[in-house]
Every structure is written in structure tokens, then in C-alpha cells.
Design an enzyme around this catalytic site. Sequence first.
Site, PDB file in Angstrom:
ATOM      1  N   GLY A  63       0.871  -1.176   0.000  1.00  0.00           N
ATOM      2  CA  GLY A  63       0.000   0.000   0.000  1.00  0.00           C
ATOM      3  C   GLY A  63       0.906   1.223   0.000  1.00  0.00           C
ATOM      4  CB  ALA A  64       0.982   4.233  -2.168  1.00  0.00           C
ATOM      5  CG  ASP A 251       0.020   2.155  -5.801  1.00  0.00           C
ATOM      6  OD1 ASP A 251      -1.111   1.700  -6.021  1.00  0.00           O
ATOM      7  OD2 ASP A 251       0.771   1.737  -4.907  1.00  0.00           O
ATOM      8  CG  ASN A 261      -5.175   1.799  -7.074  1.00  0.00           C
ATOM      9  OD1 ASN A 261      -4.397   1.871  -6.124  1.00  0.00           O
ATOM     10  ND2 ASN A 261      -6.337   1.192  -6.972  1.00  0.00           N
TER      11      ASN A 261
HETATM   12  O1  MRU Z   1       0.742  -4.024  -4.592  1.00  0.00           O
HETATM   13  P1  MRU Z   1       0.080  -3.309  -3.455  1.00  0.00           P
HETATM   14  O2  MRU Z   1      -0.727  -4.219  -2.591  1.00  0.00           O
HETATM   15  O3  MRU Z   1       1.066  -2.481  -2.679  1.00  0.00           O
HETATM   16  O4  MRU Z   1      -0.917  -2.295  -4.149  1.00  0.00           O
HETATM   17  C1  MRU Z   1      -1.650  -1.419  -3.341  1.00  0.00           C
HETATM   18  C2  MRU Z   1      -2.594  -0.558  -4.079  1.00  0.00           C
HETATM   19  O5  MRU Z   1      -2.693  -0.603  -5.280  1.00  0.00           O
HETATM   20  C3  MRU Z   1      -3.363   0.451  -3.266  1.00  0.00           C
HETATM   21  O6  MRU Z   1      -4.612   0.670  -3.819  1.00  0.00           O
HETATM   22  C4  MRU Z   1      -2.589   1.775  -3.225  1.00  0.00           C
HETATM   23  O7  MRU Z   1      -1.271   1.564  -2.860  1.00  0.00           O
HETATM   24  C5  MRU Z   1      -3.216   2.755  -2.311  1.00  0.00           C
HETATM   25  S1  MRU Z   1      -3.046   2.312  -0.615  1.00  0.00           S
HETATM   26  C6  MRU Z   1      -3.741   3.535   0.317  1.00  0.00           C
END
Ligand code: MRU
Length: 361
Positions: A63-64, A251, A261
Site C-alpha cells: 500500500g503506497a 499509488d 493503482n
Molecule cells: O501491490 P500493493 O498491494 O502495494 O498495491 C496497493 C494498491 O494498489 C493500493 O490501492 C494503493 O497503494 C493505495 S493504498 C492507500
Amino acid sequence: MLDSVTWVDDFGHIHRSWNAELSVSAGKLRLLDQTLLPERREYLETADLECVFDAIKRLVVRGAPAIGCAAVLGLAAVIRRQEFENSTVLIDQARQVANYLASSRPTAVNLFWALKRCVELLNPKIAVAELKDILLHEALDILSEDIEMCHAIGRNGAPLLSSGCGVLTHCNAGALATGDYGTALAPVYTALENGISVTVYSDETRPLLQGARLTAWELQQAGVDVVTICDNMAAQVMREGKINIVIVGADRIALNGDTANKIGTYALAVLADYHSIPFYVAAPYSTIDAALADGSGIPIEQRDPEEVSCGFGRRTVPRGVKIYNPAFDVTPQQLITGIITEKGIIKPPFHKGIGELLQRR
Ligand code: MRU
């Protein structure tokens, strides 16, 4: 709601975290290991650089915003346990550590933003012990700000929801993906606190199932009505009239509003457009990449083909078949109804609102 956990940092300051996903205590980064959810709730504690890198790469923490927080807490923990002859040597080492951690995942801009913010504070005129404290303080500040931003996004987004409405979300942009309250899920939690209950449809999110394993888990813990669907069911669920709004995280957001995203988000935006359902992105300013005019320059992470062909230990694609596994896609800004930020909802034309948001920071 999720458990609230208290911990004491290296300065003796007391912190509270909603889910204790991220913290530094006794000089170690502490992370809830999300690869084990929903079956096991275990924590990883480390101050080892390879281990922090691997935790980000393997999505122990993901998650970003959470990646950004984990990287700077990791940087602080790694530097804290080493001895340095002088400040210049520490700064050199901190830069190398930051560059290495920044190479763990390419798409979420929060990772680079947070590491840059910490490294820029380091000045050779400051003593070694003080530099170590500066790194930890800044990392904890980034975490606290993230918590605040989540709550503000919740307050700004909650009025979009009414009792009984259906919210579709993708991947996990909730408490597990941030310092505390989530981005896409923050309006849901705030609405719940205000006595407004909604039903969240959580896309399973192939191939790593963040929607099924993580979003469904945290919403269930929080007492939110949650229904998990496979990714390919979204169109049908929309046609059945079950979805009033789509809210996803981000992201990286370019200056014109194009948004990267989790892979599958773009398809949802197209579907929402076709069904005339509002499509919102929820994200803090740390997710905006001021260096990118539009989404064409956003690097898309390519992940191990085995995630698709042999996910969770079971082979589902014949050996030798070629696999393509991009982890993110970019939703064109034309398909986005609004961007819910900590400063309010930005409406098209996005370049104007995004420019103003960056100026206010
Ligand atoms: O690969 P991930 O699980 O890190 O991807 C996460 C996402 O795509 C989320 O939607 C994004 O990071 C936003 S988190 C607030």
C-alpha cells in the site's frame, strides 16, 4: 473497529496505532506480516536492511503510504544500530540505504517521497547521535502525518456515502495500506462512526488477492458489511444496481489526474463510466508526483510470473506457458469523477485542483 495498540518509541514517546501495522520500538521496525493474512496475525521485527527491503518487495507491508512509512522507519532503524566515525560517513551510508530501499518497488511514489524527505535533512555539520535522532523523528512525523491525512480523507469523503449504499473497492487501500485509517476505506470508517452503514463490495484482486485477504479481513474486523467478489464479477454487480459509488486508492497521481493503482482499477473505471456510477480516487498529497504531467511516465511494476501461474502454492497455469504480470495500471483522468484528498475533493479539471493542493503544502 480494529485493535488499537500502544507502543513506546526510542525516545520514550507513547504512540497509539489503530492496527499496530507500523512502528519502531526498541530500535526495530515492527510490521504486521500481511502475506499471512487472513489466517495468521504475526509481526515481523527487524533492523536488518535486507529484511526491510525484502518485506517491502514481498508485500509483507504494502500500500503506497504504508510502504513510504515502513521505508523511512526502516532507514531510521538500520542507521540507528550502526556506529559511524563521523557525520559524513553516516550521511553517505544513509543515502545508500535510502537508494537501495527505493529500488524495492517502482510504482508508488510515496516511497521515494518519504525517503527523500528524510535524507534531505541530513547535514554534515550535525553530530552523529543527533543525525540518528533526526532520522527517527522525521520517520515518526511522516507516520503521524499519514494518520492525520487518512482521517481528513475520511471526513472529506464520508458525505459521499448514504445509509445502505453499495461501495465497490479494489485491492486494499485501508488501514493495512496506511499509517492508520486508510484512504479509499477512510470514508467508510468515518461514515460508520457517524452511524451510517454501507455495504462494501471488495474485489478479490488477482493475483495476490489483497481485496479478498486484506480488505475483507479489515472491514470484517471493523464491523463493516463486506461482500467479496471475483474481479470478473464487477460488471454484473454494477448492472444489478448494487453499486452506488466506486472508491479506490492510488499509488501515483500525475499532475493532470491520471492515476496509477492496482491492476484492474482501469477496467473498473471503464465499467463505472458505462454504468454511470461515480468513480472516486482517494489519496493524500504524498501520492501526487509533481514531476509528471500525465500518467504516461508512471513506471509499472512487473512482478514474478509465478504469482499468476502458481499463486499461493497451487499451479493453475501449465508450466512453460508465458505469463504477463503488471502489478498496476493507469486510469485516465477522464474516467475519474473526483479525487478525495486531505484538503477536500478535487473535481475536474484536475490539474487546477492538484496544483492548488501542492501549493498549499
Ligand atoms: O501491490 P500493493 O498491494 O502495494 O498495491 C496497493 C494498491 O494498489 C493500493 O490501492 C494503493 O497503494 C493505495 S493504498 C492507500
